[in-house]
Design an enzyme around this catalytic site. Sequence first.
Site, mmCIF file in Angstrom:
data_model
loop_
_atom_site.group_PDB
_atom_site.id
_atom_site.type_symbol
_atom_site.label_atom_id
_atom_site.label_comp_id
_atom_site.label_asym_id
_atom_site.label_seq_id
_atom_site.Cartn_x
_atom_site.Cartn_y
_atom_site.Cartn_z
ATOM 1 C CD GLU A 150 9.533 -47.290 -18.057
ATOM 2 O OE1 GLU A 150 10.339 -46.602 -17.404
ATOM 3 O OE2 GLU A 150 9.337 -48.506 -17.826
ATOM 4 C CG ASP A 199 13.261 -52.872 -21.007
ATOM 5 O OD1 ASP A 199 12.091 -52.877 -20.586
ATOM 6 O OD2 ASP A 199 14.248 -52.708 -20.268
#
Length: 334
Positions: A213, A37
């Site tokens: 997401e 991420d």
Amino acid sequence: MKLLSPLFLLAFLVVLPLQSFAQNEQFNNPIAEKRADPWVFKTDEGTYYLIATVPEYDKIVIRKSNTINGLKDAEEKVVWTKHKTGVMGHHIWAPELHKIDGVWYIYFAAGEAENIWNIRMWALSNTSNDPMKGTWKEEGQVKAKQESFSLDATTFEHKGKRYMIWAQNVRGGNHGTGLVLSEMENPTTLVGPEVVITEPEFSWERMKYNVNEGPAVIKHGGRIFVTYSASATNHNYCIGLLWIDEDKDLLDLKNWNKSPGPVFYTNEDVKRYGPGHNSFTTSEDGKDLIMIYHARDYKEIQGHELSDQNRATRARVVKWTPSGFPDFMQYIGD
């Protein structure tokens, strides 16, 4: 929202000449091992800061360099550690670093020590010139109107207003996460309305889990683009694309467009598996758009994908098609 045809998808993903893509050799990938991420912030002075999820899910770390390649061996500093009990006590995920009106902010997701999946969005702030120095203050929860599983907050400014996009389970149960957009009153407060701009509807967004997401925003050629990640974080993980004309009302769902297929996904030929949860920065000279993302170099995962530590941070140049859309060069390796 307008869902576009596969023929239109092919039209805007026009492949540019392959010889123009040799620039990906400029990166010493992976930029960071065991860092998922990833978010890279580049200052006006040209300093790059990398912040990302660590596999222990227990702290927030930052490293800095004057070059993207330099992030690989840069010293890393722990700037915040999870709580031993209560909120912000588990699953410290997907931190993002932003500088707003001279103040640094970190947005991140965290569960509770006693209820690890009760995940919400949280914020830290720091007034130091260097985010690796000074003191990080806990600003508390960034509260959406609906209290439910929420994560992956990002923020951007447009026409004098600040907005946040985040992932949230807005329907409950196994419906999974969609992306929600809201205007902000200040860097830690949403003012609404909160508009769901995409939900998992295509098969490639619903592999094992229903997931939209990890939003990231870029502006180019009169459009605002939002990349996002879909499906489980194994080899099915991939990147989709939303866009809107910059003069349209961002909070009107019908103004948003969505690609019917992923724009960046697993390519076994180049050993890139499950690419996703990206951010954007620019090259040292400011001329190229750079995507920072994570991926694995193998397909088979032992155990649950969230227990596998080998999502690594990578960098690649993104080009633009003649029609003004980002070209992620799906068939080119890193």
